[in-house]
Design an enzyme around this catalytic site. Structure first.
Site, PDB file in Angstrom:
ATOM      1  N   HIS A   1       0.822  -1.208   0.000  1.00 24.87           N
ATOM      2  CA  HIS A   1       0.000   0.000   0.000  1.00 24.87           C
ATOM      3  C   HIS A   1       0.858   1.261   0.000  1.00 24.87           C
ATOM      4  O   HIS A   1       0.416   2.327  -0.397  1.00 24.87           O
ATOM      5  CB  HIS A   1      -0.914   0.023   1.224  1.00 24.87           C
ATOM      6  CG  HIS A   1      -1.793  -1.175   1.338  1.00 24.87           C
ATOM      7  ND1 HIS A   1      -2.740  -1.509   0.395  1.00 24.87           N
ATOM      8  CD2 HIS A   1      -1.864  -2.153   2.277  1.00 24.87           C
ATOM      9  CE1 HIS A   1      -3.357  -2.613   0.749  1.00 24.87           C
ATOM     10  NE2 HIS A   1      -2.839  -3.032   1.886  1.00 24.87           N
TER      11      HIS A   1
ATOM     12  N   HIS B   1       5.546   7.001   6.386  1.00 27.07           N
ATOM     13  CA  HIS B   1       5.246   6.377   5.098  1.00 27.07           C
ATOM     14  C   HIS B   1       4.758   7.470   4.142  1.00 27.07           C
ATOM     15  O   HIS B   1       4.530   8.611   4.573  1.00 27.07           O
ATOM     16  CB  HIS B   1       4.192   5.275   5.278  1.00 27.07           C
ATOM     17  CG  HIS B   1       2.907   5.806   5.817  1.00 27.07           C
ATOM     18  ND1 HIS B   1       2.611   5.808   7.157  1.00 27.07           N
ATOM     19  CD2 HIS B   1       1.855   6.419   5.208  1.00 27.07           C
ATOM     20  CE1 HIS B   1       1.434   6.372   7.343  1.00 27.07           C
ATOM     21  NE2 HIS B   1       0.951   6.752   6.171  1.00 27.07           N
TER      22      HIS B   1
ATOM     23  N   HIS C   1       2.444   8.922   0.562  1.00 29.86           N
ATOM     24  CA  HIS C   1       1.310   8.829  -0.357  1.00 29.86           C
ATOM     25  C   HIS C   1       1.578   9.761  -1.533  1.00 29.86           C
ATOM     26  O   HIS C   1       2.123  10.855  -1.366  1.00 29.86           O
ATOM     27  CB  HIS C   1       0.005   9.288   0.301  1.00 29.86           C
ATOM     28  CG  HIS C   1      -0.371   8.525   1.530  1.00 29.86           C
ATOM     29  ND1 HIS C   1      -1.190   7.416   1.513  1.00 29.86           N
ATOM     30  CD2 HIS C   1      -0.041   8.718   2.829  1.00 29.86           C
ATOM     31  CE1 HIS C   1      -1.359   6.960   2.744  1.00 29.86           C
ATOM     32  NE2 HIS C   1      -0.665   7.737   3.573  1.00 29.86           N
TER      33      HIS C   1
ATOM     34  N   GLU D   1      -2.563  13.149   0.271  1.00 32.43           N
ATOM     35  CA  GLU D   1      -3.962  12.794   0.576  1.00 32.43           C
ATOM     36  C   GLU D   1      -4.743  14.043   0.958  1.00 32.43           C
ATOM     37  O   GLU D   1      -5.840  14.284   0.455  1.00 32.43           O
ATOM     38  CB  GLU D   1      -3.994  11.768   1.718  1.00 32.43           C
ATOM     39  CG  GLU D   1      -3.374  10.440   1.320  1.00 32.43           C
ATOM     40  CD  GLU D   1      -3.845   9.317   2.196  1.00 32.43           C
ATOM     41  OE1 GLU D   1      -3.555   9.354   3.414  1.00 32.43           O
ATOM     42  OE2 GLU D   1      -4.514   8.405   1.668  1.00 32.43           O
TER      43      GLU D   1
ATOM     44  N   HIS E   1       3.560  10.791   6.134  1.00 34.99           N
ATOM     45  CA  HIS E   1       2.821  10.763   7.399  1.00 34.99           C
ATOM     46  C   HIS E   1       3.709  10.156   8.479  1.00 34.99           C
ATOM     47  O   HIS E   1       4.116   9.001   8.362  1.00 34.99           O
ATOM     48  CB  HIS E   1       1.544   9.914   7.250  1.00 34.99           C
ATOM     49  CG  HIS E   1       0.493  10.574   6.412  1.00 34.99           C
ATOM     50  ND1 HIS E   1      -0.479   9.867   5.722  1.00 34.99           N
ATOM     51  CD2 HIS E   1       0.250  11.893   6.171  1.00 34.99           C
ATOM     52  CE1 HIS E   1      -1.270  10.730   5.094  1.00 34.99           C
ATOM     53  NE2 HIS E   1      -0.853  11.953   5.342  1.00 34.99           N
TER      54      HIS E   1
ATOM     55  N   THR F   1      -6.239   6.833   7.281  1.00 34.59           N
ATOM     56  CA  THR F   1      -6.707   7.018   5.906  1.00 34.59           C
ATOM     57  C   THR F   1      -6.767   5.697   5.139  1.00 34.59           C
ATOM     58  O   THR F   1      -7.016   5.691   3.937  1.00 34.59           O
ATOM     59  CB  THR F   1      -5.801   8.008   5.133  1.00 34.59           C
ATOM     60  OG1 THR F   1      -4.502   7.421   4.991  1.00 34.59           O
ATOM     61  CG2 THR F   1      -5.690   9.343   5.847  1.00 34.59           C
ATOM     62  N   THR F   2      -6.515   4.606   5.835  1.00 34.70           N
ATOM     63  CA  THR F   2      -6.624   3.262   5.246  1.00 34.70           C
ATOM     64  C   THR F   2      -7.537   2.424   6.130  1.00 34.70           C
ATOM     65  O   THR F   2      -7.731   2.747   7.305  1.00 34.70           O
ATOM     66  CB  THR F   2      -5.248   2.574   5.187  1.00 34.70           C
ATOM     67  OG1 THR F   2      -4.795   2.325   6.524  1.00 34.70           O
ATOM     68  CG2 THR F   2      -4.225   3.410   4.442  1.00 34.70           C
TER      69      THR F   2
HETATM   70  C1  SG4 Z   1      -0.099   3.152   5.699  1.00 32.89           C
HETATM   71  O1  SG4 Z   1      -0.720   2.088   4.990  1.00 32.89           O
HETATM   72  C2  SG4 Z   1       0.855   2.571   6.757  1.00 32.89           C
HETATM   73  O2  SG4 Z   1       1.710   1.622   6.161  1.00 32.89           O
HETATM   74  C3  SG4 Z   1       0.075   1.928   7.894  1.00 32.89           C
HETATM   75  O3  SG4 Z   1       0.974   1.532   8.919  1.00 32.89           O
HETATM   76  C4  SG4 Z   1      -0.888   2.955   8.478  1.00 32.89           C
HETATM   77  O4  SG4 Z   1      -1.654   2.353   9.522  1.00 32.89           O
HETATM   78  C5  SG4 Z   1      -1.828   3.438   7.398  1.00 32.89           C
HETATM   79  O5  SG4 Z   1      -1.084   3.996   6.323  1.00 32.89           O
HETATM   80  C6  SG4 Z   1      -2.758   4.527   7.911  1.00 32.89           C
HETATM   81  O6  SG4 Z   1      -1.989   5.589   8.414  1.00 32.89           O
HETATM   82  O7  SG4 Z   1      -1.276   7.878   8.590  1.00 32.89           O
HETATM   83  N1  SG4 Z   1      -2.265   7.175   6.391  1.00 32.89           N
HETATM   84  S1  SG4 Z   1      -2.307   7.067   7.978  1.00 32.89           S
HETATM   85  O8  SG4 Z   1      -3.652   7.362   8.435  1.00 32.89           O
HETATM   86  O9  SG4 Z   1      -0.374   3.264  11.155  1.00 32.89           O
HETATM   87  C7  SG4 Z   1      -1.294   2.549  10.808  1.00 32.89           C
HETATM   88  C8  SG4 Z   1       0.890   0.248   9.381  1.00 32.89           C
HETATM   89  O10 SG4 Z   1       0.163  -0.561   8.882  1.00 32.89           O
HETATM   90  C9  SG4 Z   1      -2.144   1.844  11.804  1.00 32.89           C
HETATM   91  C10 SG4 Z   1       1.791  -0.052  10.525  1.00 32.89           C
HETATM   92 ZN    ZN Z   2      -0.645   7.878   5.570  1.00 32.41          ZN
END
Ligand code: SG4
Ligand code: ZN
Length: 228
Positions: free
Chosen positions: A65, A90, A92, A96, A109, A178-179
């Site tokens: 992702h 991570h 995007h 977003e 983020h 956001t996921t």
């Molecule tokens: C990304 O998919 C990260 O890899 C996820 O990290 C993260 O979920 C998810 O985005 C949502 O994060 O800042 N975009 S966001 O709202 O941190 C979490 C993991 O899966 C739980 C560890």
């Molecule tokens: Zn994110």
């Protein structure tokens, strides 16, 4: 890992997330979802963001992702009374969150957790620079893993504090992941000042993820605070 979801298509795309699994229902039912468009704000005396970030030999993961950089324990963010521990950051593309309806080319983020398990996410927006490389981010963008891959590079050290812009003005609001599962009660802090990322670095990320941004969600009466 749970059910498959993605950013594209009529079956697994953002409009379908809630139907893919019962644990994803907040993606449709939640009233405080992220990301959001940032246009109308209320100026407020927000607590300063105090980053106490160190150095870390990171693990870089492509989880299908996004590309996620897991950092060693010990980097903290203090906001008023809150102390958050940095877990990972991570990316995007495009960003977003939109500013006055417009996307930036990318966003990072920085995901933090406080002692009670509440998440605080700091968004660092990227603008594209004519310079091919931002040197601080180069250790990550020089080693972008393929889907399912996990990379550690011997001797590779990230200077976490330098990943952030010098100016610390920000927008603050309540939101969600956001996921999927789109869990709420996430404290969002979006730094106003973008960081310049090299156009080659943006291109390298887009070779892996053509687009991995959830569309903006309704504010439903939420107020976006803007630091003075
Ligand atoms: C990304 O998919 C990260 O890899 C996820 O990290 C993260 O979920 C998810 O985005 C949502 O994060 O800042 N975009 S966001 O709202 O941190 C979490 C993991 O899966 C739980 C560890
Ligand atoms: Zn994110």
């Amino acid at each position: 890992h749970g059910p498959h979801w993605s950013y594209h298509g009529d079956h697994e795309g953002p409009a379908r997330w809630a139907e893919l699994d019962t644990t994803f229902e907040t993606c449709a039912k939640g009233r405080n979802q992220s990301p959001v468009d940032i246009s109308t704000t209320v100026k407020a005396e927000l607590p300063a963001l105090q980053f106490h970030y160190g150095q870390s030999e990171p693990t870089i993961v492509n989880n299908g992702h996004t590309v996620q950089v897991n950092v060693a324990a010990g980097s903290q963010l203090k906001v008023g009374e809150q102390t958050y521990e940095l877990l990972q950051f991570h990316f995007h593309t495009p960003s977003e969150e939109t500013i006055q309806g417009k996307h930036l080319p990318m966003v990072a983020h920085f995901v933090h957790k406080n002692a009670t398990g509440q998440l605080g996410v700091v968004a660092v927006l990227f603008q594209s620079s004519p310079t091919p490389k931002n040197a601080t981010y180069a250790p990550v963008f020089d080693h972008l893993p393929r889907p399912g891959e996990k990379i550690t590079v011997d001797g590779l050290v990230l200077d976490l504090a330098h990943l952030l812009p010098a100016e610390r003005g920000y927008y603050a609001f309540e939101g969600s992941l956001t996921t999927p599962p789109c869990s709420e009660s996430v404290q969002w802090m979006v730094l106003k000042k973008p960081v310049a990322l090299g156009h080659e670095q943006i291109k390298a990320f887009r070779r892996l993820f053509n687009a991995n941004a959830r569309p903006v969600q309704p504010l439903n009466g939420r107020i976006i605070k803007e630091s003075l």
